[in-house]
Motif scaffolding. Structure first.
Motif, PDB file in Angstrom:
ATOM      1  N   UNK A   1     -15.524  15.865  -6.692  1.00 39.54           N
ATOM      2  CA  UNK A   1     -15.016  14.678  -6.011  1.00 39.54           C
ATOM      3  C   UNK A   1     -15.342  14.728  -4.522  1.00 39.54           C
ATOM      4  N   UNK A   2     -15.304  15.959  -3.969  1.00 36.59           N
ATOM      5  CA  UNK A   2     -15.532  16.136  -2.532  1.00 36.59           C
ATOM      6  C   UNK A   2     -16.698  17.092  -2.305  1.00 36.59           C
TER       7      UNK A   2
ATOM      8  N   UNK B   1     -12.196  24.162   1.576  1.00 34.59           N
ATOM      9  CA  UNK B   1     -11.071  23.318   1.964  1.00 34.59           C
ATOM     10  C   UNK B   1      -9.886  23.746   1.116  1.00 34.59           C
ATOM     11  N   UNK B   2      -8.765  24.011   1.771  1.00 32.52           N
ATOM     12  CA  UNK B   2      -7.601  24.549   1.068  1.00 32.52           C
ATOM     13  C   UNK B   2      -6.625  23.467   0.635  1.00 32.52           C
ATOM     14  N   UNK B   3      -6.974  22.209   0.843  1.00 33.82           N
ATOM     15  CA  UNK B   3      -6.111  21.149   0.321  1.00 33.82           C
ATOM     16  C   UNK B   3      -6.137  21.248  -1.208  1.00 33.82           C
TER      17      UNK B   3
ATOM     18  N   UNK C   1     -11.207  22.556  -3.225  1.00 29.13           N
ATOM     19  CA  UNK C   1     -12.264  23.548  -3.443  1.00 29.13           C
ATOM     20  C   UNK C   1     -12.809  23.433  -4.863  1.00 29.13           C
ATOM     21  N   UNK C   2     -11.905  23.314  -5.828  1.00 25.38           N
ATOM     22  CA  UNK C   2     -12.342  23.198  -7.219  1.00 25.38           C
ATOM     23  C   UNK C   2     -13.154  21.921  -7.440  1.00 25.38           C
ATOM     24  N   UNK C   3     -12.914  20.936  -6.577  1.00 22.60           N
ATOM     25  CA  UNK C   3     -13.613  19.661  -6.720  1.00 22.60           C
ATOM     26  C   UNK C   3     -14.834  19.564  -5.810  1.00 22.60           C
TER      27      UNK C   3
ATOM     28  N   UNK D   1     -19.864  32.627  -6.125  1.00 20.89           N
ATOM     29  CA  UNK D   1     -20.051  31.771  -7.299  1.00 20.89           C
ATOM     30  C   UNK D   1     -19.518  30.363  -7.061  1.00 20.89           C
ATOM     31  N   UNK D   2     -20.107  29.436  -7.760  1.00 19.24           N
ATOM     32  CA  UNK D   2     -19.708  28.016  -7.719  1.00 19.24           C
ATOM     33  C   UNK D   2     -19.869  27.384  -6.343  1.00 19.24           C
TER      34      UNK D   2
END
Ligand code: CU
Length: 223
Positions: free
Chosen positions: A83-84, A155-157, A161-163, A179-180
């Motif tokens: 998303x980001x 980004x820790x929001x 990060x996962x997005x 990774x990722x």
């Protein structure tokens, strides 16, 4: 964003700084909070800024590196499930460099550019942290140690990060890709939504059901 876009250019501005309020300029209304050296105003915050103190392992200051990076929904690179993102997901610096990051938030929601793993005797919690309110620009400076290492930036929001808001700073030769990192490295565990896999399970189940039905039929006929 292809790897190498921000390959090391000693002492040069990698991307032209954009106009906008900058916390590095310490405008009126700033706040400093305790030992975290946190500067804060309506546009965002800078935590653990350090432009003068050298890490113990650096005999002298190395090059000055300036990184200008955007954050927002426009930088996912079209990847599924993201998303980001950042306009660049990888940055480079030589050991003992003084790194100034200008972070431009193109979204309406808050975003961060946070780096982990720095020496805790200089950076409480081992981190340096920029946070920009929607549409704001913040900038700050930190000095990296002398070892070859790859640092996590994110980004820790919640879930950002996962997005997709995950990047890496490679100091010297680095210590291998994390990774990722979007456009650079794959996931530690790659999700598999391949339809072939499910067709395989479905067909196997149908075949097994058919064989059981035939077996029961002949068993009952034989009694
Ligand atoms: Cu974010």
């Amino acid at each position: 964003m292809k790897r190498g876009r921000c390959r090391r250019l000693p002492g040069l501005v990698l991307l032209a700084p954009l106009a906008g309020p900058s916390l590095a300029q310490m405008p009126a209304g700033e706040t400093m909070i305790g030992h975290h050296q946190m500067h804060m105003d309506a546009s965002g915050s800078v935590m653990n800024q350090n432009s003068t103190e050298l890490p113990y392992d650096c005999a002298e200051l190395g090059e000055d590196v300036e990184i200008t990076v955007h954050g927002g929904r426009a930088y996912t690179g079209g990847s599924d499930g993201q998303t980001f993102g950042y306009s660049e997901h990888e940055y480079f610096a030589e050991p003992c460099s003084r790194v100034t990051v200008t972070f431009i938030n193109d979204d309406a929601v808050r975003h961060q550019w946070m780096i982990h793993g720095l020496p805790k005797y200089l950076y409480p919690g081992g981190m340096f942290h920029l946070e920009a309110a929607g549409g704001a620009t913040v900038s700050g400076t930190f000095i990296v140690p002398s070892d070859n290492r790859t640092y996590l930036v994110h980004c820790d929001m919640t879930q950002h990060m996962e997005q997709g808001m995950k990047a890496q700073l490679v100091v010297g030769a680095g210590s291998g890709d994390l990774w990722s990192i979007p456009g650079i490295s794959g996931g530690l565990y790659r999700d598999d939504y391949s339809p072939d896999r499910y067709w395989g399970f479905l067909l196997s189940g149908l075949a097994l059901g058919f064989l059981l039905t035939v077996a029961v039929h002949y068993f009952l006929r034989g009694r």
